[in-house]
Design a protein around this motif. Structure first.
Motif, PDB file in Angstrom:
ATOM      1  N   ILE A  73       0.843  -1.201   0.000  1.00 37.48           N
ATOM      2  CA  ILE A  73       0.000   0.000   0.000  1.00 37.48           C
ATOM      3  C   ILE A  73       0.875   1.246   0.000  1.00 37.48           C
ATOM      4  CG2 ILE A  73      -1.599   1.361   1.429  1.00 37.48           C
ATOM      5  CD1 ILE A  73      -2.865  -1.341   2.252  1.00 37.48           C
ATOM      6  N   GLU A  74       1.921   1.236   0.826  1.00 30.95           N
ATOM      7  CA  GLU A  74       2.820   2.386   0.890  1.00 30.95           C
ATOM      8  C   GLU A  74       3.505   2.613  -0.454  1.00 30.95           C
ATOM      9  OE1 GLU A  74       6.797   3.556   3.370  1.00 30.95           O
ATOM     10  OE2 GLU A  74       5.185   2.572   4.459  1.00 30.95           O
ATOM     11  N   ALA A  75       3.959   1.535  -1.090  1.00 34.55           N
ATOM     12  CA  ALA A  75       4.599   1.651  -2.405  1.00 34.55           C
ATOM     13  C   ALA A  75       3.610   2.184  -3.435  1.00 34.55           C
ATOM     14  CB  ALA A  75       5.156   0.298  -2.844  1.00 34.55           C
ATOM     15  N   ALA A  76       2.381   1.692  -3.378  1.00 32.55           N
ATOM     16  CA  ALA A  76       1.355   2.163  -4.318  1.00 32.55           C
ATOM     17  C   ALA A  76       1.052   3.642  -4.080  1.00 32.55           C
ATOM     18  CB  ALA A  76       0.078   1.334  -4.171  1.00 32.55           C
ATOM     19  N   GLN A  77       0.995   4.048  -2.818  1.00 30.71           N
ATOM     20  CA  GLN A  77       0.738   5.452  -2.513  1.00 30.71           C
ATOM     21  C   GLN A  77       1.878   6.330  -3.013  1.00 30.71           C
ATOM     22  OE1 GLN A  77       0.120   5.261   1.737  1.00 30.71           O
ATOM     23  NE2 GLN A  77      -2.096   5.150   1.541  1.00 30.71           N
ATOM     24  N   LYS A  78       3.120   5.875  -2.821  1.00 37.31           N
ATOM     25  CA  LYS A  78       4.267   6.640  -3.308  1.00 37.31           C
ATOM     26  C   LYS A  78       4.226   6.749  -4.829  1.00 37.31           C
ATOM     27  CE  LYS A  78       7.490   5.775   0.475  1.00 37.31           C
ATOM     28  NZ  LYS A  78       8.724   5.111   0.879  1.00 37.31           N
ATOM     29  N   SER A  79       3.916   5.630  -5.475  1.00 36.39           N
ATOM     30  CA  SER A  79       3.827   5.621  -6.935  1.00 36.39           C
ATOM     31  C   SER A  79       2.715   6.557  -7.410  1.00 36.39           C
ATOM     32  CB  SER A  79       3.571   4.200  -7.428  1.00 36.39           C
ATOM     33  OG  SER A  79       3.370   4.189  -8.820  1.00 36.39           O
ATOM     34  N   ASP A  80       1.560   6.481  -6.759  1.00 32.92           N
ATOM     35  CA  ASP A  80       0.444   7.357  -7.114  1.00 32.92           C
ATOM     36  C   ASP A  80       0.808   8.820  -6.887  1.00 32.92           C
ATOM     37  OD1 ASP A  80      -1.022   5.153  -7.799  1.00 32.92           O
ATOM     38  OD2 ASP A  80      -2.297   5.166  -6.003  1.00 32.92           O
ATOM     39  N   SER A  81       1.495   9.091  -5.782  1.00 31.84           N
ATOM     40  CA  SER A  81       1.904  10.461  -5.484  1.00 31.84           C
ATOM     41  C   SER A  81       2.886  10.971  -6.528  1.00 31.84           C
ATOM     42  CB  SER A  81       2.543  10.516  -4.092  1.00 31.84           C
ATOM     43  OG  SER A  81       3.018  11.804  -3.822  1.00 31.84           O
ATOM     44  N   LYS A  82       3.830  10.102  -6.916  1.00 29.30           N
ATOM     45  CA  LYS A  82       4.813  10.486  -7.937  1.00 29.30           C
ATOM     46  C   LYS A  82       4.111  10.756  -9.264  1.00 29.30           C
ATOM     47  CE  LYS A  82       9.066   8.866 -10.134  1.00 29.30           C
ATOM     48  NZ  LYS A  82      10.020   7.777 -10.244  1.00 29.30           N
ATOM     49  N   ALA A  84       1.004  11.603  -9.670  1.00 28.73           N
ATOM     50  CA  ALA A  84       0.213  12.823  -9.518  1.00 28.73           C
ATOM     51  C   ALA A  84       1.108  14.056  -9.645  1.00 28.73           C
ATOM     52  CB  ALA A  84      -0.513  12.831  -8.173  1.00 28.73           C
ATOM     53  N   ASP A  85       2.294  13.993  -9.044  1.00 28.52           N
ATOM     54  CA  ASP A  85       3.231  15.116  -9.157  1.00 28.52           C
ATOM     55  C   ASP A  85       3.648  15.323 -10.608  1.00 28.52           C
ATOM     56  OD1 ASP A  85       3.094  15.497  -6.433  1.00 28.52           O
ATOM     57  OD2 ASP A  85       5.006  14.502  -5.997  1.00 28.52           O
ATOM     58  N   GLN A  86       3.948  14.217 -11.299  1.00 30.04           N
ATOM     59  CA  GLN A  86       4.323  14.321 -12.709  1.00 30.04           C
ATOM     60  C   GLN A  86       3.173  14.887 -13.534  1.00 30.04           C
ATOM     61  OE1 GLN A  86       5.473  10.294 -13.597  1.00 30.04           O
ATOM     62  NE2 GLN A  86       7.605  10.589 -12.985  1.00 30.04           N
ATOM     63  N   ASN A  87       1.976  14.418 -13.259  1.00 27.64           N
ATOM     64  CA  ASN A  87       0.805  14.921 -13.975  1.00 27.64           C
ATOM     65  C   ASN A  87       0.602  16.406 -13.699  1.00 27.64           C
ATOM     66  OD1 ASN A  87       0.341  12.419 -15.087  1.00 27.64           O
ATOM     67  ND2 ASN A  87      -1.288  11.861 -13.668  1.00 27.64           N
ATOM     68  N   SER A  88       0.812  16.808 -12.454  1.00 21.25           N
ATOM     69  CA  SER A  88       0.674  18.223 -12.111  1.00 21.25           C
ATOM     70  C   SER A  88       1.694  19.063 -12.863  1.00 21.25           C
ATOM     71  CB  SER A  88       0.860  18.421 -10.606  1.00 21.25           C
ATOM     72  OG  SER A  88      -0.173  17.814  -9.888  1.00 21.25           O
ATOM     73  N   GLU A  89       2.917  18.557 -12.948  1.00 21.97           N
ATOM     74  CA  GLU A  89       3.964  19.269 -13.687  1.00 21.97           C
ATOM     75  C   GLU A  89       3.597  19.369 -15.171  1.00 21.97           C
ATOM     76  OE1 GLU A  89       7.641  17.232 -12.902  1.00 21.97           O
ATOM     77  OE2 GLU A  89       7.606  17.762 -10.779  1.00 21.97           O
ATOM     78  N   GLN A  90       3.094  18.268 -15.733  1.00 20.07           N
ATOM     79  CA  GLN A  90       2.698  18.277 -17.140  1.00 20.07           C
ATOM     80  C   GLN A  90       1.537  19.236 -17.369  1.00 20.07           C
ATOM     81  OE1 GLN A  90       1.936  14.150 -18.005  1.00 20.07           O
ATOM     82  NE2 GLN A  90       4.089  13.653 -18.341  1.00 20.07           N
ATOM     83  N   ILE A  91       0.595  19.248 -16.454  1.00 22.09           N
ATOM     84  CA  ILE A  91      -0.545  20.160 -16.573  1.00 22.09           C
ATOM     85  C   ILE A  91      -0.056  21.600 -16.498  1.00 22.09           C
ATOM     86  CG2 ILE A  91      -2.618  21.000 -15.376  1.00 22.09           C
ATOM     87  CD1 ILE A  91      -3.203  18.028 -14.690  1.00 22.09           C
ATOM     88  N   ALA A  92       0.870  21.877 -15.581  1.00 21.10           N
ATOM     89  CA  ALA A  92       1.403  23.239 -15.463  1.00 21.10           C
ATOM     90  C   ALA A  92       2.127  23.639 -16.745  1.00 21.10           C
ATOM     91  CB  ALA A  92       2.336  23.327 -14.263  1.00 21.10           C
TER      92      ALA A  92
END
Length: 132
Positions: A73-82, A84-92
């Motif tokens: 779960i922790e690995a999945a959360q880290k992956s999802d967070s990463k 999401a961060d990448q997606n946020s950067e791409q959106i920006a």
């Protein structure tokens, strides 16, 4: 000794022998019961130890599974967070590009309007020269 006394004595001896035999049989039965009880107690103790060991192994397995699940779960959360961060950067980046394109379009529209005004002014000036 007369017959009655002999018979009574014989009956008494048979009674004593029967009593002794009963005591011996009862003692053997008691001893056998004690042996059986000791065997049952030992078997129960072995079974209790086996059940306790099985329960301990099951608990260890549960703890291991829980830790593994938590790590997943922790690995999945880290992956999802990463992600999401990448997606946020791409959106920006896309938003910045979009804003830049909007600015360029506005500049082009302003330039076109200015060019149209100049062209209309020249057409008007030529028309005044030619036709009066």
């Amino acid at each position: 000794m007369d017959r009655k006394t002999g018979a009574i004595l014989a009956i008494a001896i048979v009674g004593v022998l029967t009593g002794i035999a009963g005591i011996v049989i009862a003692n053997d039965a008691k001893s056998g019961n004690q042996d059986t009880q000791a065997q049952l107690d030992a078997a129960v103790a072995r079974e209790d130890r086996r059940v306790a060991a099985t329960a301990a192994a099951a608990n260890a397995g549960i703890r291991k599974s829980e830790k593994s699940a938590e790590a997943s779960i922790e690995a999945a959360q880290k992956s999802d967070s990463k992600t999401a961060d990448q997606n946020s950067e791409q959106i920006a980046t896309l938003q910045s590009t979009l804003d830049s394109l909007k600015s360029q379009i506005s500049d082009l529209q302003a330039a076109q309007t200015s060019s149209n005004q100049k062209l209309n002014a020249r057409i008007t000036a030529l028309s005044n020269r030619v036709g009066g």
